[in-house]
Scaffold this motif. Sequence first.
Motif, mmCIF file in Angstrom:
data_model
loop_
_atom_site.group_PDB
_atom_site.id
_atom_site.type_symbol
_atom_site.label_atom_id
_atom_site.label_comp_id
_atom_site.label_asym_id
_atom_site.label_seq_id
_atom_site.Cartn_x
_atom_site.Cartn_y
_atom_site.Cartn_z
ATOM 1 N N SER A 1 -9.616 36.516 11.372
ATOM 2 C CA SER A 1 -10.440 36.172 10.207
ATOM 3 C C SER A 1 -10.959 37.431 9.519
ATOM 4 C CB SER A 1 -11.590 35.238 10.602
ATOM 5 O OG SER A 1 -12.557 35.908 11.387
ATOM 6 N N ALA B 1 -9.999 38.449 5.669
ATOM 7 C CA ALA B 1 -11.036 38.763 4.685
ATOM 8 C C ALA B 1 -10.794 40.116 4.018
ATOM 9 C CB ALA B 1 -12.405 38.751 5.362
ATOM 10 N N THR C 1 -23.028 37.410 1.667
ATOM 11 C CA THR C 1 -21.708 38.029 1.560
ATOM 12 C C THR C 1 -21.494 38.984 2.726
ATOM 13 O OG1 THR C 1 -22.649 39.713 0.155
ATOM 14 C CG2 THR C 1 -21.565 37.863 -0.942
ATOM 15 N N ALA D 1 -17.951 42.180 0.667
ATOM 16 C CA ALA D 1 -16.748 41.488 0.179
ATOM 17 C C ALA D 1 -17.129 40.146 -0.455
ATOM 18 C CB ALA D 1 -15.788 41.241 1.332
ATOM 19 N N GLU D 2 -16.165 39.524 -1.106
ATOM 20 C CA GLU D 2 -16.368 38.189 -1.688
ATOM 21 C C GLU D 2 -16.545 37.136 -0.589
ATOM 22 O OE1 GLU D 2 -16.095 37.149 -5.267
ATOM 23 O OE2 GLU D 2 -16.913 39.177 -5.021
ATOM 24 N N LYS D 3 -16.084 37.498 0.603
ATOM 25 C CA LYS D 3 -16.089 36.541 1.708
ATOM 26 C C LYS D 3 -17.504 36.363 2.247
ATOM 27 C CE LYS D 3 -11.605 36.292 1.758
ATOM 28 N NZ LYS D 3 -10.852 35.055 1.637
ATOM 29 N N LYS D 4 -17.751 35.197 2.812
ATOM 30 C CA LYS D 4 -19.056 34.930 3.412
ATOM 31 C C LYS D 4 -18.929 34.910 4.929
ATOM 32 C CE LYS D 4 -22.429 32.328 1.232
ATOM 33 N NZ LYS D 4 -23.000 31.045 0.807
ATOM 34 N N ARG E 1 -18.664 31.457 7.114
ATOM 35 C CA ARG E 1 -17.795 30.510 6.412
ATOM 36 C C ARG E 1 -16.354 31.018 6.449
ATOM 37 N NH1 ARG E 1 -18.029 30.206 0.103
ATOM 38 N NH2 ARG E 1 -16.679 31.997 0.481
ATOM 39 N N ASP E 2 -16.180 32.320 6.155
ATOM 40 C CA ASP E 2 -14.832 32.902 6.080
ATOM 41 C C ASP E 2 -14.525 33.846 7.238
ATOM 42 O OD1 ASP E 2 -14.317 31.755 3.447
ATOM 43 O OD2 ASP E 2 -15.815 33.180 2.743
ATOM 44 N N ILE E 3 -15.549 34.419 7.806
ATOM 45 C CA ILE E 3 -15.355 35.348 8.924
ATOM 46 C C ILE E 3 -15.976 34.674 10.142
ATOM 47 C CG2 ILE E 3 -15.787 37.675 9.783
ATOM 48 C CD1 ILE E 3 -15.899 38.555 6.852
#
Length: 151
Positions: A79, A83, A102, A106-109, A112-114
């Motif tokens: 993950s 990202a 964030t 990065a744009e990733k949260k 949620r994303d990581i």
Amino acid sequence: MRRFFDGPIVLSGAIASGDAVLAAQAAGADLAYIGTRFLATPEASVPERYKEEILRAAAADIVYTDLFSGVHGNYLKHSVVAAGFDPLNLPKSDPNKMNFGTAGGAEKKVWRDIWSAGQGVGQIDAVVPVAQVVAKLEAEYAAARRRLQMN
Ligand SMILES: Cc1cc2nc3c(=O)[nH]c(=O)nc-3n(C[C@H](O)[C@H](O)[C@H](O)COP(=O)(O)O)c2cc1C
């Protein structure tokens, strides 16, 4: 810790079997705390891909960094790569900043994303209902006690 604390002690980290719960007790803990193992259950409201990564991952796939939130945490390497980061070459975080939105600029949260997971992932190889996880923990705990001739 017992030298200065006589309240309940909870041990956690990479506990994913009944044997390990008994080991926590043997080490002097009153309770064992299990996180990652319960992600690989139908009841966990995390994305299916997250659960698949948990099944695939081994301890070597866990990245420990403070980059994403400002406090140290364990994350699934895949993950982190997805990202847009190189897990072997993560930028240094600003120690004065805690940011649960964030991730590392990065744009990733983060979360949620990581995706978080502990080094016990290598012991997890199936998505099964929580009741089955708990029944297995209980059976393993009892078997470990028998093996050690505890009654
Ligand atoms: C999805 C997820 C989110 C977590 N969030 C936090 C957190 O916000 N703060 C924290 O101290 N630990 C957090 N943890 C780590 C848990 O405290 C850790 O899982 C616990 O020590 C149990 O270890 P185990 O996951 O190896 O069973 C998180 C773990 C997971 C799986």
